[in-house]
Write a protein that holds these residues in place. Sequence first.
Motif, PDB file in Angstrom:
ATOM      1  N   CYS A 132       0.964  -1.075  -0.104  1.00  0.00           N
ATOM      2  CA  CYS A 132      -0.107  -0.058  -0.005  1.00  0.00           C
ATOM      3  C   CYS A 132       0.896   1.265   0.081  1.00  0.00           C
ATOM      4  O   CYS A 132       0.464   2.237  -0.392  1.00  0.00           O
ATOM      5  CB  CYS A 132      -0.698  -0.095   1.299  1.00  0.00           C
ATOM      6  N   GLY A 133       2.048   1.281   0.470  1.00  0.00           N
ATOM      7  CA  GLY A 133       3.129   2.149   0.462  1.00  0.00           C
ATOM      8  C   GLY A 133       4.261   1.584   0.936  1.00  0.00           C
ATOM      9  O   GLY A 133       4.500   0.483   1.303  1.00  0.00           O
ATOM     10  N   ARG A 190       1.906   5.148  -5.244  1.00  0.00           N
ATOM     11  CA  ARG A 190       2.078   4.902  -3.823  1.00  0.00           C
ATOM     12  C   ARG A 190       2.933   5.908  -3.128  1.00  0.00           C
ATOM     13  O   ARG A 190       3.865   6.440  -3.429  1.00  0.00           O
ATOM     14  CB  ARG A 190       2.440   3.525  -3.888  1.00  0.00           C
ATOM     15  N   ASP A 201      -0.150  12.772  -5.568  1.00  0.00           N
ATOM     16  CA  ASP A 201      -0.740  11.765  -6.263  1.00  0.00           C
ATOM     17  C   ASP A 201      -1.748  12.852  -7.148  1.00  0.00           C
ATOM     18  O   ASP A 201      -2.062  13.863  -6.972  1.00  0.00           O
ATOM     19  CB  ASP A 201      -1.316  10.716  -5.488  1.00  0.00           C
ATOM     20  N   ARG A 258      -3.024  14.005  -2.763  1.00  0.00           N
ATOM     21  CA  ARG A 258      -2.365  13.643  -1.561  1.00  0.00           C
ATOM     22  C   ARG A 258      -1.078  13.529  -1.652  1.00  0.00           C
ATOM     23  O   ARG A 258      -0.583  13.066  -2.530  1.00  0.00           O
ATOM     24  CB  ARG A 258      -2.859  12.255  -1.321  1.00  0.00           C
ATOM     25  N   LEU A 261       2.720  12.537  -1.404  1.00  0.00           N
ATOM     26  CA  LEU A 261       3.240  11.006  -1.459  1.00  0.00           C
ATOM     27  C   LEU A 261       4.588  10.818  -0.792  1.00  0.00           C
ATOM     28  O   LEU A 261       4.826   9.732  -0.497  1.00  0.00           O
ATOM     29  CB  LEU A 261       3.488  10.703  -3.100  1.00  0.00           C
ATOM     30  N   LEU A 282      -0.326   6.119   6.149  1.00  0.00           N
ATOM     31  CA  LEU A 282      -0.952   5.416   5.218  1.00  0.00           C
ATOM     32  C   LEU A 282      -2.475   5.000   5.177  1.00  0.00           C
ATOM     33  O   LEU A 282      -3.268   4.447   4.381  1.00  0.00           O
ATOM     34  CB  LEU A 282      -0.496   3.829   5.108  1.00  0.00           C
ATOM     35  N   SER A 305      -5.039   6.826   4.565  1.00  0.00           N
ATOM     36  CA  SER A 305      -5.957   7.387   3.475  1.00  0.00           C
ATOM     37  C   SER A 305      -5.688   6.438   2.085  1.00  0.00           C
ATOM     38  O   SER A 305      -6.506   6.477   1.150  1.00  0.00           O
ATOM     39  CB  SER A 305      -5.782   8.742   3.145  1.00  0.00           C
ATOM     40  N   TRP A 306      -4.859   5.377   2.037  1.00  0.00           N
ATOM     41  CA  TRP A 306      -4.544   4.531   1.060  1.00  0.00           C
ATOM     42  C   TRP A 306      -5.280   3.134   1.453  1.00  0.00           C
ATOM     43  O   TRP A 306      -5.061   2.342   0.528  1.00  0.00           O
ATOM     44  CB  TRP A 306      -2.975   4.172   0.674  1.00  0.00           C
ATOM     45  N   THR A 307      -5.805   3.006   2.449  1.00  0.00           N
ATOM     46  CA  THR A 307      -6.741   1.910   2.626  1.00  0.00           C
ATOM     47  C   THR A 307      -7.809   2.154   3.572  1.00  0.00           C
ATOM     48  O   THR A 307      -7.933   3.008   4.221  1.00  0.00           O
ATOM     49  CB  THR A 307      -5.943   0.854   3.403  1.00  0.00           C
TER      50      THR A 307
END
Length: 282
Positions: free
Chosen positions: A200-201, A225, A253, A257, A259, A273, A275-277
């Motif tokens: 995810c990152g 990512r 991104d 957002r 990165l 992380l 906001s990426w999941t």
Amino acid sequence: MHHGSSEAFEALVTIEKRGFERSAREAIERILEETLPDATRLVMASSPAYPEELLVLEEHPAVLVCEGDINLTSRQLRISIVGSRAATEEAKKDAFHVSKVLAERGAVIISGLAKGIDAAAHEGALAARDSTGARGRTIAIIGTPLAQPWPPTNVKLARRIAAYGLLISLAPQVSGLSFTDEERLHSLWCRNRAIAALGCGSLVMAGKEASSTLREVKASLALGRPVLLWHTLVNGVTAEPWALALLDESPNDETGRPLVRVVQTADEVEAALSSWTTVWWF
């Protein structure tokens, strides 16, 4: 010998034979049968079990060769932890600790089995136990055949990862057995992109200018990512010029957002992380 359809095995033989046009198909089949670990799993790109994140890579294998729990690739929080093979003892201790804490909370730790930071991250995850006593989970993506994990000093670690996590090989399983140093290096670079894609990152613990770690950083950013810089990369005498420059560049991104962020605890990794999941832990 392997778990997968006969169609997947036949497809793998066809792919592997491309490097040996003068060899009989049966010879390639025999080498695969003799060298692939007994628990090898073959997953075709058309299979629902194939990791979606790897499909975005142009060079994704038509047949994924792996050993272990393929379901780990679909866990909600997967963190790629990368860094230098020649990292300091302090950096390796930090990598071990943050990996252990994150794995205790349910995160899957992804790395590349190399010496230094990679090995520390894998070991930290395997040392973790959650509230039920279950072992932490980790995925190793390697650029050599399953039968020949690299480096040789981490073969035992690779076997533990296959038993308690997932070992993925992106290399040819036959020609990779006799890689030259140059061929192995190219394959390892390709695995860096896969490490970036599956997470995810990416959490970068250490890395020098022009190192392979920076290839993973660039791949992660190209995929949109996030890249998390461990605080020692931007503070004090251990600061790295490339990390400071990346922080100043402050890329976003496509939705705006940021990165790139600096972190120094597992809690900060989670927050960065978030906001990426949508679902953190299983």
